[in-house]
Design an enzyme around this catalytic site. Structure first.
Site, PDB file in Angstrom:
ATOM      1  N   GLU A 295      11.106   1.951  -6.216  1.00 32.40           N
ATOM      2  CA  GLU A 295      10.590   0.883  -6.034  1.00 32.40           C
ATOM      3  C   GLU A 295      10.179   0.939  -4.479  1.00 32.40           C
ATOM      4  OE1 GLU A 295       8.686  -2.299  -4.572  1.00 32.40           O
ATOM      5  OE2 GLU A 295      10.537  -3.199  -5.001  1.00 32.40           O
ATOM      6  N   CYS A 329       9.077  -7.356  -1.015  1.00 34.31           N
ATOM      7  CA  CYS A 329       7.958  -6.265  -1.495  1.00 34.31           C
ATOM      8  C   CYS A 329       6.802  -6.667  -2.114  1.00 34.31           C
ATOM      9  CB  CYS A 329       8.747  -5.137  -2.171  1.00 34.31           C
ATOM     10  SG  CYS A 329       9.377  -5.791  -3.557  1.00 34.31           S
TER      11      CYS A 329
END
Length: 523
Positions: A295, A329
């Site tokens: 990720e 994020c």
């Protein structure tokens, strides 16, 4: 530990703490006081049952008060990384044979004990990561959720795997089961130093794998607290090995190691692509293709059309952009507004952002510090770039305080191709762009190499249906902020350069740490 025999209750997310209630605020303050008395200690490596102190140390400091040391953590070398790998390889031979329900019980017990000491775990993040009360509380709640959820998922997989819907063939007994992969290298980020560290690690462990954990160098103490917890609940030695160290030295060494079966990584695009390149190379003695679960961040945005609830949209933009100083994020660092309501939304966003106060997380200010000097200098550099690419509305520089404080910053009238609209800043910086209409706004949203989260604000069902199909990101939210994914509710992962879309907290996540084995027996 004894194997579970009772029926496991359905999963429910851990509730967030309401700090407006005096008793909760007081409980948090008590936890902060307790943790403050424990600051400055030294923490060893954990390799099997050995606790190893090294001469080389990582010094963790409070980003909100740089004179305060959180702790010193022993730093691993390549030699110690090799020792950890061999220990994990040995432990795998017995751990993979432990029944799934028994493996799950370790997670249930760890979740129970973390819940009992929830504020204490959160307090460590207030000091080490610069999170305010609510952000730290959500981080701890998510860590609990991951353990509870993955424990249940492993039980489900183990109990249903022999009943997979295979086509029946007379005269044969055919079964599909999921078996563990081997030794995994887990490299978590600093921005969710408990939740993501716990989720990545326990998903691998409950699936029957052993782990070499290399925590983020800016937040190693909270990672050590998790390792201590797993030891406390009786996790067998060697299943989880803790080796903080240099990414260039220890991280690369482990990624390229022939005994590494998989790498689970959360972090920047640049580091993720570097790991991907190294993992793709076959080392001498390697007999498998390594699996990468990654990720890697995003450049997330919120689209607002002229039919939307503008007050709700503005509030969501500010919450998404500035929660935990934009160091998520999933942070909404872009806002794309249709021109007919552009000025109204810009004014509302600017008014809300200008009310945000900056200060010490220990005192629960809405906005705290960014994580370290490197981030601080990089973000301030982007703010200077932003001054050449847009109209500065709010902030625009450093904030006062004995730490890495930056003013929440808003730029308007930014071109879609501008650097502050395209590059991940990972700080409290919001860029706002104008679109001709809602379709143009979606085109602008999709004009990025990333694809993690996004939000679309509209009151028109036909537009919402179009957005659901055409907005290209892993997690799309309608008429709400683009941060705040909940385990089991919003499986999390993104497209393109945002990673492998591994969907943490979802039903298929544990499959990434297993391999499917078909057995066929002639009757």
């Amino acid at each position: 530990m004894t194997q579970l025999t009772q029926k496991v209750a359905p999963f429910a997310t851990e509730p967030f703490t309401d700090f407006s209630l005096p008793e909760n605020k007081q409980a948090m303050e008590a936890a902060l006081a307790k943790v403050k008395n424990e600051l400055g200690k030294s923490y060893p490596l954990h390799i099997g049952s050995d606790k190893i102190e090294t001469g080389d140390k990582i010094v963790s400091i409070n980003p909100g008060n740089v004179d305060q040391t959180i702790g010193t953590v022993s730093k691993a070398s390549k030699e110690l990384a090799e020792q950890a790998m061999q220990t994990a390889v040995g432990a795998f031979e017995t751990w993979k044979r432990v029944p799934a329900r028994e493996r799950a019980e370790f997670l249930f017990e760890a979740a129970k004990r973390m819940r009992e000491r929830k504020h204490e775990f959160s307090a460590w993040m207030v000091y080490e990561a610069g999170k305010n009360y609510a952000e730290a509380d959500a981080d701890t709640a998510e860590a609990i959720d991951f353990m509870e959820y993955y424990a249940r998922e492993m039980i489900r997989l183990s109990e249903t795997s022999i009943h997979q819907p295979l086509v029946k063939l007379e005269g044969e007994d055919n079964r599909l089961t999921y078996i563990p992969l081997g030794v995994g290298v887990v490299i978590p980020p600093w921005n969710f130093p408990l939740a993501i560290c716990v989720g990545m690690t326990t998903a691998a462990i409950v699936s029957g794998n052993t782990v070499v954990l290399k925590p983020a160098s800016t937040t190693p103490v909270i990672a050590h607290k998790f390792v201590e917890l797993m030891e406390e609940v009786g996790l067998p030695a060697g299943v989880l090995n803790f080796i903080p160290g240099s990414g260039a030295e220890v991280g690369d060494y482990l990624t390229m190691h022939p005994k590494t079966r998989f790498i689970s990584f959360t972090g920047s695009k640049e580091v993720g692509l570097h790991i991907n390149r190294l993992a793709a190379q076959t080392s001498e003695g390697q007999i498998w293709i390594k699996r990468l679960v990654a990720e890697m961040g995003g450049k997330d945005g919120i689209v607002v059309d002229e039919t939307a609830d503008l007050d709700a949209a503005a509030a969501a933009i500010v919450a998404s952009a500035f929660g935990f100083q934009g160091q998520k994020c999933s942070a909404g660092s872009r806002a794309i507004i249709v021109e007919s309501v552009y000025d109204k939304v810009v004014d509302k966003v600017a008014a809300l952002a200008s009310k945000l106060t900056v200060g010490l997380p220990e005192l629960n200010y809405p906005i705290g510090p960014v994580v370290d000097k490197t981030s601080y200098e990089r973000i301030l550099g982007y703010i200077e770039i932003g001054k050449t690419e847009g109209r500065l509305l709010v902030g625009g520089g450093a904030a006062e305080g004995n730490g890495y404080y930056i003013q929440p910053t808003v730029f308007a009238d930014v071109d879609g191709k501008a650097r502050i609209m395209q590059e991940e800043i990972f700080g409290p910086v919001l860029a706002i762009a104008k679109a001709k209409d809602w379709k143009h706004a979606i085109e602008m949203f999709n004009d990025t190499e990333f694809g993690l989260t996004g939000a679309f604000f509209s009151a028109v069902e036909e537009r919402i249906e179009e957005a659901l199909e055409t907005v290209h990101c892993g997690n799309l939210y309608i008429n709400r902020k683009c941060t705040g994914a909940l385990v089991g509710v919003h499986p999390f992962g993104g497209f393109n350069m945002s990673g492998t879309d591994s969907k943490a907290g979802g039903h298929d996540y544990l499959l990434l740490f297993t391999q499917a084995k078909l057995t066929s027996r002639k009757l």
